[in-house]
Design a protein around this motif. Sequence first.
Motif, PDB file in Angstrom:
ATOM      1  N   TYR B 222       0.802  -1.231   0.000  1.00  0.00           N
ATOM      2  CA  TYR B 222       0.000   0.000   0.000  1.00  0.00           C
ATOM      3  C   TYR B 222       0.831   1.276   0.000  1.00  0.00           C
ATOM      4  N   ASN B 223       2.146   1.131  -0.290  1.00  0.00           N
ATOM      5  CA  ASN B 223       3.009   2.313  -0.428  1.00  0.00           C
ATOM      6  C   ASN B 223       2.962   3.265   0.756  1.00  0.00           C
ATOM      7  N   GLN B 224       2.880   2.716   1.948  1.00  0.00           N
ATOM      8  CA  GLN B 224       2.877   3.588   3.119  1.00  0.00           C
ATOM      9  C   GLN B 224       4.212   3.502   3.833  1.00  0.00           C
ATOM     10  N   LEU B 225       4.454   4.485   4.689  1.00  0.00           N
ATOM     11  CA  LEU B 225       5.638   4.417   5.540  1.00  0.00           C
ATOM     12  C   LEU B 225       5.330   3.497   6.717  1.00  0.00           C
ATOM     13  N   PRO B 226       6.324   2.756   7.191  1.00  0.00           N
ATOM     14  CA  PRO B 226       6.078   1.920   8.370  1.00  0.00           C
ATOM     15  C   PRO B 226       5.941   2.797   9.615  1.00  0.00           C
ATOM     16  N   SER B 227       5.400   2.237  10.686  1.00  0.00           N
ATOM     17  CA  SER B 227       5.328   3.033  11.906  1.00  0.00           C
ATOM     18  C   SER B 227       6.630   2.828  12.674  1.00  0.00           C
ATOM     19  N   PHE B 228       7.501   3.806  12.519  1.00  0.00           N
ATOM     20  CA  PHE B 228       8.863   3.679  13.056  1.00  0.00           C
ATOM     21  C   PHE B 228       8.863   3.502  14.563  1.00  0.00           C
ATOM     22  N   LYS B 229       7.925   4.161  15.197  1.00  0.00           N
ATOM     23  CA  LYS B 229       7.878   4.145  16.653  1.00  0.00           C
ATOM     24  C   LYS B 229       7.721   2.714  17.163  1.00  0.00           C
ATOM     25  N   TRP B 230       6.775   1.989  16.560  1.00  0.00           N
ATOM     26  CA  TRP B 230       6.513   0.629  17.051  1.00  0.00           C
ATOM     27  C   TRP B 230       7.592  -0.355  16.630  1.00  0.00           C
ATOM     28  N   LEU B 231       8.132  -0.143  15.448  1.00  0.00           N
ATOM     29  CA  LEU B 231       9.239  -1.005  15.023  1.00  0.00           C
ATOM     30  C   LEU B 231      10.426  -0.840  15.969  1.00  0.00           C
ATOM     31  N   ALA B 232      10.706   0.416  16.320  1.00  0.00           N
ATOM     32  CA  ALA B 232      11.826   0.679  17.224  1.00  0.00           C
ATOM     33  C   ALA B 232      11.561   0.049  18.589  1.00  0.00           C
ATOM     34  N   ALA B 233      10.317   0.203  19.050  1.00  0.00           N
ATOM     35  CA  ALA B 233       9.983  -0.364  20.359  1.00  0.00           C
ATOM     36  C   ALA B 233      10.221  -1.869  20.365  1.00  0.00           C
ATOM     37  N   TRP B 234       9.765  -2.533  19.301  1.00  0.00           N
ATOM     38  CA  TRP B 234       9.943  -3.991  19.269  1.00  0.00           C
ATOM     39  C   TRP B 234      11.389  -4.399  19.039  1.00  0.00           C
ATOM     40  N   LEU B 235      12.141  -3.539  18.368  1.00  0.00           N
ATOM     41  CA  LEU B 235      13.563  -3.843  18.209  1.00  0.00           C
ATOM     42  C   LEU B 235      14.248  -3.827  19.573  1.00  0.00           C
ATOM     43  N   ILE B 236      13.885  -2.853  20.389  1.00  0.00           N
ATOM     44  CA  ILE B 236      14.473  -2.767  21.730  1.00  0.00           C
ATOM     45  C   ILE B 236      14.082  -3.999  22.551  1.00  0.00           C
ATOM     46  N   ILE B 237      12.801  -4.356  22.489  1.00  0.00           N
ATOM     47  CA  ILE B 237      12.368  -5.559  23.214  1.00  0.00           C
ATOM     48  C   ILE B 237      13.125  -6.778  22.702  1.00  0.00           C
ATOM     49  N   ALA B 238      13.290  -6.846  21.372  1.00  0.00           N
ATOM     50  CA  ALA B 238      13.994  -7.988  20.775  1.00  0.00           C
ATOM     51  C   ALA B 238      15.422  -8.075  21.306  1.00  0.00           C
ATOM     52  N   LEU B 239      16.087  -6.916  21.404  1.00  0.00           N
ATOM     53  CA  LEU B 239      17.472  -6.926  21.885  1.00  0.00           C
ATOM     54  C   LEU B 239      17.532  -7.362  23.340  1.00  0.00           C
ATOM     55  N   ILE B 240      16.541  -6.935  24.125  1.00  0.00           N
ATOM     56  CA  ILE B 240      16.508  -7.360  25.529  1.00  0.00           C
ATOM     57  C   ILE B 240      16.312  -8.874  25.608  1.00  0.00           C
ATOM     58  N   LEU B 241      15.396  -9.401  24.785  1.00  0.00           N
ATOM     59  CA  LEU B 241      15.179 -10.854  24.777  1.00  0.00           C
ATOM     60  C   LEU B 241      16.448 -11.599  24.396  1.00  0.00           C
ATOM     61  N   ASN B 242      17.189 -11.033  23.424  1.00  0.00           N
ATOM     62  CA  ASN B 242      18.453 -11.655  23.043  1.00  0.00           C
ATOM     63  C   ASN B 242      19.434 -11.684  24.197  1.00  0.00           C
ATOM     64  N   ALA B 243      19.508 -10.556  24.916  1.00  0.00           N
ATOM     65  CA  ALA B 243      20.430 -10.495  26.051  1.00  0.00           C
ATOM     66  C   ALA B 243      20.051 -11.540  27.097  1.00  0.00           C
ATOM     67  N   ILE B 244      18.752 -11.664  27.355  1.00  0.00           N
ATOM     68  CA  ILE B 244      18.301 -12.670  28.323  1.00  0.00           C
ATOM     69  C   ILE B 244      18.653 -14.069  27.823  1.00  0.00           C
ATOM     70  N   GLY B 245      18.369 -14.319  26.552  1.00  0.00           N
ATOM     71  CA  GLY B 245      18.650 -15.635  25.970  1.00  0.00           C
ATOM     72  C   GLY B 245      20.122 -15.995  26.043  1.00  0.00           C
ATOM     73  N   ILE B 246      20.972 -15.046  25.692  1.00  0.00           N
ATOM     74  CA  ILE B 246      22.420 -15.300  25.733  1.00  0.00           C
ATOM     75  C   ILE B 246      22.852 -15.596  27.158  1.00  0.00           C
ATOM     76  N   HIS B 247      22.324 -14.819  28.077  1.00  0.00           N
ATOM     77  CA  HIS B 247      22.679 -15.026  29.481  1.00  0.00           C
ATOM     78  C   HIS B 247      22.258 -16.418  29.951  1.00  0.00           C
ATOM     79  N   LEU B 248      21.028 -16.800  29.636  1.00  0.00           N
ATOM     80  CA  LEU B 248      20.524 -18.121  30.048  1.00  0.00           C
ATOM     81  C   LEU B 248      21.383 -19.237  29.477  1.00  0.00           C
TER      82      LEU B 248
END
Lengths: 250, 260
Positions: B222-248
């Motif tokens: 649909y030729n729209q811009l993505p919602s950067f705010k939510w993508l960024a939020a989930w990227l941060i959550i993803a990185l936190i999950l990675n850190a937890i996973g690596i630690h475990l």
Amino acid sequence: MSSNEKKIALSVRNLHIFYRGLKKTSIRSSWMRLKDKVEIFEALKGVSFDLEEGKILGIIGKNGSGKSTMLRAIAGIFSPDEGTIDLHGRRVSLLSIGVGFNKKLTGRENIYLSGMLLGFSEEQIAEKEKEITDFADIGKFIDRPVKTYSSGMYSKLAFAITAILETDIMLIDEVLSVGDQRFKEKSYNKMKELISDETRTVVIVSHSLSTIEELCDEVLWLNDGEVIEQGDPEEILPRYMEFMKSKKKK
Amino acid sequence: MNKFFSNIRKYHKYAIRSAKAELKSEVADSYLNWLWWIIEPVCFMLIYTFIFGYVFHNKTPYFASFVFIGLTAWDFFNRMVKGSVRLIVSNRDLVKKVYIPKYILLLAKSYTYLFKMGISMVITFCLMFAQGVHLSWHILFFIPITIILYVLTFGIGMILMNYGVTVNDLSNLINVFLRMVFYLSGVFYNINERLAGTLCFVLLRVNPIAMIMNEFRRTMLYNQLPSFKWLAAWLIIALILNAIGIHLIHKNENSYAKVI
């Protein structure tokens, strides 16, 4: 010992390994088990020893005395619950058969898979590839899928990989007897050649006392996770046999 | 964290080779060989398009492409999550005999899934072209969105892999959970059209896979811009999950061999 003695290749200090903590559980039983005490089995109870570079150590002891656990701990598959294992920067591998094999792929591809898993680079393996295929001696089958192999061919290839891709410290759990008579002799001789190398340190676990007597410079006797004795095979083996006999009578 | 990166560097080549080996062996003895990687997603797309497009009269524009984009993202997520739970147990022989940082196993697996996702993406582009979707530069956003999807699933995968070793029936639980997420993610319907208000908002933001599917569709169809705010939020959550996973995994990996 004088100061110009050989370098120490492997030091184990006060090694304890417990089997507990990470216990298999299911979601249902984890509710119920909260009250119960966790059972702890101590496989190694404070083992300490040193091994000089180039020596061949045989570990003996009855079933369940912690021999294989110790080998795996040295190989880095288990981490020590207490105590330390110092390899002084050397590379270690547990000689084991067919690690990481993919049976649908050809023998040649599996040489790379298995070798890289043991920590070798592609170039190192490429260098040794010819040697491995020659030693395995399975002819055209090297380019066929491993699942078409007979069990003898399978173990020949697997042995060839681990025997030719060598590390500084080799750990051997039960000296292998694979393939037909001819290959058995060949692999036994290869093994002897490998472990008698000046700089290679070897730890062997075996129930065959004749093998230990023939191959090892030193013996470590484990019983129920504790060291009974370490020293010259000629002294320890008779005492060990005596001990096992007295057990049998009971 | 440094240990993680040096391990990845050290075993990266092995992961690639192992992934290649797995893909090769997957097609080694089926007659249609690699064609299955194309046939399978296309068939599923046809099924969903028929049922939800014709039977349920879905009026979403470019519905076939719409479904296919959803399936592409979902398949990757689904395979990663399912694969990671039993990963250590199914590699029992290997885990008991050599030391290898355990996330390397997940890395190798993820490459095979990434490869399949790549094929799926190519088919998507063909389909979009065939349906006459108006293409614009917005389509390039599929790259960063894919990266976020990958990082997120890798983090979840590591955590599940760790607990999959000790909790026997985690895979049953995960199967039920995945089925639920599948229906809530709007693979074959448009959440924006079917639901409204808070529920729509929650489903599209709190459920990461629905969010990612939605962003893929917005940018690609649909030729729209993505919602950067939510993508960024989930990227941060993803990185936190990675850190937890690596630690475990760093904490427990040496004990896996004792349990399985």
